[in-house]
Design a protein around this motif. Structure first.
Motif, PDB file in Angstrom:
ATOM      1  N   UNK A  61       0.809  -1.215   0.000  1.00 57.02           N
ATOM      2  CA  UNK A  61       0.000   0.000   0.000  1.00 57.02           C
ATOM      3  C   UNK A  61       0.844   1.266   0.000  1.00 57.02           C
ATOM      4  N   UNK A  62       2.156   1.093   0.088  1.00 53.77           N
ATOM      5  CA  UNK A  62       3.049   2.236   0.031  1.00 53.77           C
ATOM      6  C   UNK A  62       3.214   2.901   1.389  1.00 53.77           C
ATOM      7  N   UNK A  63       4.365   3.525   1.628  1.00 61.77           N
ATOM      8  CA  UNK A  63       4.610   4.177   2.920  1.00 61.77           C
ATOM      9  C   UNK A  63       3.898   5.516   3.025  1.00 61.77           C
ATOM     10  N   UNK A  64       3.560   5.880   4.248  1.00 64.37           N
ATOM     11  CA  UNK A  64       3.036   7.219   4.491  1.00 64.37           C
ATOM     12  C   UNK A  64       4.206   8.212   4.481  1.00 64.37           C
ATOM     13  N   UNK A  65       3.972   9.348   3.891  1.00 62.56           N
ATOM     14  CA  UNK A  65       4.995  10.390   3.834  1.00 62.56           C
ATOM     15  C   UNK A  65       4.452  11.695   4.409  1.00 62.56           C
ATOM     16  N   UNK A 399      -2.771  -0.185  11.677  1.00 66.88           N
ATOM     17  CA  UNK A 399      -2.027   0.264  10.498  1.00 66.88           C
ATOM     18  C   UNK A 399      -0.607  -0.247  10.674  1.00 66.88           C
ATOM     19  N   UNK A 400       0.252  -0.117   9.666  1.00 64.44           N
ATOM     20  CA  UNK A 400       1.647  -0.520   9.866  1.00 64.44           C
ATOM     21  C   UNK A 400       2.360   0.287  10.936  1.00 64.44           C
ATOM     22  N   UNK A 401       1.735   1.350  11.416  1.00 66.26           N
ATOM     23  CA  UNK A 401       2.379   2.259  12.369  1.00 66.26           C
ATOM     24  C   UNK A 401       1.756   2.191  13.767  1.00 66.26           C
ATOM     25  N   UNK A 531       0.923   5.962  -5.102  1.00 71.44           N
ATOM     26  CA  UNK A 531       1.320   5.097  -6.197  1.00 71.44           C
ATOM     27  C   UNK A 531       0.218   4.074  -6.445  1.00 71.44           C
ATOM     28  N   UNK A 532      -0.036   3.695  -7.706  1.00 80.64           N
ATOM     29  CA  UNK A 532      -1.063   2.678  -7.984  1.00 80.64           C
ATOM     30  C   UNK A 532      -0.754   1.365  -7.268  1.00 80.64           C
ATOM     31  N   UNK A 533      -1.807   0.661  -6.908  1.00 75.10           N
ATOM     32  CA  UNK A 533      -1.684  -0.648  -6.264  1.00 75.10           C
ATOM     33  C   UNK A 533      -2.168  -1.696  -7.258  1.00 75.10           C
ATOM     34  N   UNK A 534      -1.293  -2.617  -7.606  1.00 73.11           N
ATOM     35  CA  UNK A 534      -1.658  -3.662  -8.547  1.00 73.11           C
ATOM     36  C   UNK A 534      -2.398  -4.790  -7.839  1.00 73.11           C
ATOM     37  N   UNK A 535      -3.412  -5.327  -8.512  1.00 68.72           N
ATOM     38  CA  UNK A 535      -4.200  -6.443  -7.985  1.00 68.72           C
ATOM     39  C   UNK A 535      -4.145  -7.552  -9.034  1.00 68.72           C
ATOM     40  N   UNK A 536      -3.062  -8.307  -9.095  1.00 65.86           N
ATOM     41  CA  UNK A 536      -2.847  -9.224 -10.219  1.00 65.86           C
ATOM     42  C   UNK A 536      -3.752 -10.444 -10.222  1.00 65.86           C
ATOM     43  N   UNK A 537      -4.276 -10.836  -9.061  1.00 64.53           N
ATOM     44  CA  UNK A 537      -5.105 -12.044  -9.004  1.00 64.53           C
ATOM     45  C   UNK A 537      -6.517 -11.748  -8.516  1.00 64.53           C
ATOM     46  N   UNK A 542      -5.365  -6.370   3.629  1.00 64.57           N
ATOM     47  CA  UNK A 542      -4.519  -5.391   4.295  1.00 64.57           C
ATOM     48  C   UNK A 542      -5.259  -4.131   4.697  1.00 64.57           C
ATOM     49  N   UNK A 543      -4.492  -3.153   5.150  1.00 64.68           N
ATOM     50  CA  UNK A 543      -5.084  -2.000   5.831  1.00 64.68           C
ATOM     51  C   UNK A 543      -5.615  -0.936   4.884  1.00 64.68           C
ATOM     52  N   UNK A 544      -5.245  -0.979   3.616  1.00 66.64           N
ATOM     53  CA  UNK A 544      -5.840  -0.095   2.631  1.00 66.64           C
ATOM     54  C   UNK A 544      -5.460   1.360   2.711  1.00 66.64           C
ATOM     55  N   UNK A 545      -4.506   1.710   3.576  1.00 64.40           N
ATOM     56  CA  UNK A 545      -3.984   3.080   3.685  1.00 64.40           C
ATOM     57  C   UNK A 545      -5.050   4.113   4.056  1.00 64.40           C
TER      58      UNK A 545
END
Length: 618
Positions: A61-65, A399-401, A531-537, A542-545
């Motif tokens: 989901x990418x890091x928070x900035x 969340x991751x934090x 950033x885009x989140x790929x969903x290949x399958x 997860x937490x969904x940001x």
């Protein structure tokens, strides 16, 4: 002899000798729920590994900035009291908290005898509530006479059990800041006996993050006759694995870290914590070995059948008690109000008022994960002491934090840096017996209630379809669509998701043969400034940001366009333990070029949606 042993031996006295020789006492526990202190708690140690399907679905989901714990210009603001509304919370939602606590009290058997909950956000205490009885039971079978019951109050002192580890970690990191200790220092550099058993390479950081290879605990109190022999046993224990290769939550590692603090400072751990942490913060209600004059305010814990003692006023953990009540893994007593100050110090970048406890960059490092490479997808996450991303009690605030810790006695402290929110739940869940303890159910309900009061689910999707808010369920949402032979249609939807990573899944799929076979819909999620989140399958977890995502899923199978009469389906599957806020789907569209083949903003199209297990408020 270790410099603190003489003082500790004086503290313990004859009572410990009686305890150590008693027969039939319960086995000492690893004093924190992260190690599986509660059966069925849903912590990483009590759950099997996620399926390969769930692991593959885990998105980045990418890091928070900037980093949510990075607070270089910390204000050091102190807590005040205000209304929920003034701090941006829905007070009506928080009024559900007494009912959640009451459900825990009314459960058969009770999840706890007493509980105190405190919620703070944006530097303000917005809610406090206490219920139940700090003292109620004579033993596991018999209650005290009603006139002897002691109601819980907001200033009730609780044995906070393994939350004590965060005080030890803070002390260790203060010494690191001072250059007196290094995270890469081997433990044996400071405690030579620790090298026994091949542990020469175990570092301070390994112990802070529970990857030192140590077993969870030893029965120090019953297997060894005195404090020196107990400490020696803890230091010389044989490792179970090589350092840095396996996560095993261990009391023994924190016992060693507490001894390092004592060795380097010449102070007992209790003295050091008082002088360098609690006193500067004004935490006057936080201490090891409470004096007799405070015992009437202390929540009772377990009735020990072998000794006929109801534990009240000294630490419940047998090993900590056998070490004089002061140990790196357990021993601290505190109130919800005092712990809120401790938590606010971390949110303030290590500062509270004029007291600087840690530097801001140290706090960021302390609350950053250090073990993901060891534990893998869906596994435990640890900072330098704090537990992170702990779905089993952070629940809706995960969340991751998110941090920090639980305690075996029924205590927990959750800090969400993304909203500057603190949730403290203190309970005497082992009163009168540890066999009744199931506190994490209530912990989850409290955390998710606060998450709802914070409005973490954006209004944009709040009136849409919702699933994933119940355990061990499968909920399906489906809609028909008819595609022409030359179609290049795409499913588009608004999505908010908060599902336990790798264990709870949202699956998007289609069928062209009436449900005999289903095709996963690969696609992409986009959101502003992400950033885009790929969903290949076609699966999401997860937490969904904490964002509303715009999903686009081409209606294809192996690159070939699907045609004819299709059914599109969104399914949420949850496991038997632990959940987040769930998944919300707002507007659903099927677009073919510039044409909307389906758009649920049109009432007639919304009527086509069939729901089994999803609920809609709008």
């Amino acid at each position: 002899m270790h410099r603190s042993l003489t003082r500790r031996t004086t503290l313990t006295g004859a009572a410990l000798a009686a305890t150590a020789t008693a027969v039939g006492l319960p086995t000492a526990h690893g004093d924190g729920d992260p190690a599986g202190g509660e059966p069925g708690a849903g912590s990483p140690a009590t759950k099997s590994a996620p399926s390969s399907e769930g692991s593959r679905a885990a998105s980045d989901w990418g890091p928070e900035q900037p980093h949510p714990w990075g607070r270089p210009r910390a204000s050091g603001r102190t807590l005040r009291r205000t209304s929920p509304h003034a701090a941006g919370l829905d007070g009506e939602v928080l009024e559900r908290l007494p009912g959640i606590i009451q459900e825990g009290l009314d459960h058969d058997p009770p999840r706890f005898a007493a509980a105190s909950v405190l919620v703070a956000s944006q530097g303000s205490i917005v809610y406090e509530h206490s219920d139940g009885y700090a003292l109620r039971w004579k033993n596991a079978e018999e209650q005290l006479p009603r006139q002897q019951w002691v109601p819980a109050r907001d200033d009730t002192l609780y044995d906070i059990a393994s939350i004590s580890k965060i005080f030890t970690a803070t002390a260790v990191l203060q010494l690191v800041e001072q250059g007196r200790l290094g995270l890469e220092d081997t433990v044996a550099t400071h405690l030579p006996r620790f090298a026994e058993g091949g542990k020469e390479g175990v570092t301070v950081e390994h112990l802070l993050t529970h990857v030192g290879g140590l077993p969870p605990f030893l029965n120090l109190w019953s297997d060894h006759p005195d404090i020196p022999s107990r400490i020696d046993a803890a230091l010389t224990v044989e490792p179970d694995s090589a350092p840095g290769t396996e996560y095993v939550y261990s009391d023994l590692g924190l016992i060693a870290l507490g001894l390092i603090v004592e060795e380097l400072t010449g102070l007992g751990l209790d003295e050091y914590v008082r002088e360098h942490i609690t006193a500067p913060l004004g935490m006057d209600e936080t201490m090891y070995t409470p004096p007799q004059g405070l015992h009437e305010r202390i929540a009772a814990t377990e009735y020990m059948e072998a000794t006929g003692e109801l534990v009240r006023g000294h630490v419940h953990d047998e090993n900590a008690h056998s070490l004089g009540g002061v140990a790196g893994h357990a021993g601290v007593f505190s109130t919800a109000g005092d712990l809120a100050i401790f938590a606010q110090m971390f949110l303030g970048g290590g500062r509270y008022g004029k007291a600087r406890i840690l530097q801001a960059d140290t706090v960021e490092m302390m609350f950053s994960d250090h073990i993901a490479e060891v534990t893998g997808i869906g596994g435990a996450r640890r900072g330098l002491g704090p537990e992170l991303e702990a779905w089993f009690y952070h629940a809706g605030l995960t969340s991751p934090y998110s941090g920090t810790h639980t305690g075996f006695t029924g205590t927990s402290m959750v800090i969400d840096p993304l909203t500057d929110t603190i949730v403290i739940l203190l309970a005497n869940a082992v009163h009168p017996t540890r066999e009744w303890s199931t506190t994490s159910v209530t912990r989850r309900e409290v955390s998710s209630c606060v998450a709802e009061a914070l409005g973490l689910v954006p209004a944009q999707v709040r009136d849409g379809w919702h699933a994933g808010h119940e355990d061990e369920t499968v909920a399906t949402l489906s809609v028909p669509v008819n595609l022409g032979a030359d179609s290049s249609a795409t499913l588009e939807l608004e999505l908010f998701t908060h599902l336990e990573t790798a264990y709870d899944l949202l699956t998007l799929e289609a069928t062209a043969d009436g449900g005999s076979t289903w095709v996963p819909l690969a696609g992409q999620l986009t959101a502003p400034d992400r950033e885009p989140v790929e969903v290949p399958e076609g699966q999401i977890t997860g937490w969904g940001a904490r964002r509303v995502w715009h999903g686009e899923f081409p209606l294809t199978d192996g690159g070939q366009a699907l045609t004819g009469e299709l059914e599109l389906r969104a399914s949420v599957t949850t496991d038997a333990q632990v959940r987040g806020l769930g998944t919300w789907i707002g507007r659903i569209r099927v677009r073919d070029g510039d044409r909307d083949l389906l758009d649920t903003d049109r009432p007639e199209d919304a009527e086509l949606v069939e729901s089994d297990g999803w609920v809609r408020r709008g």
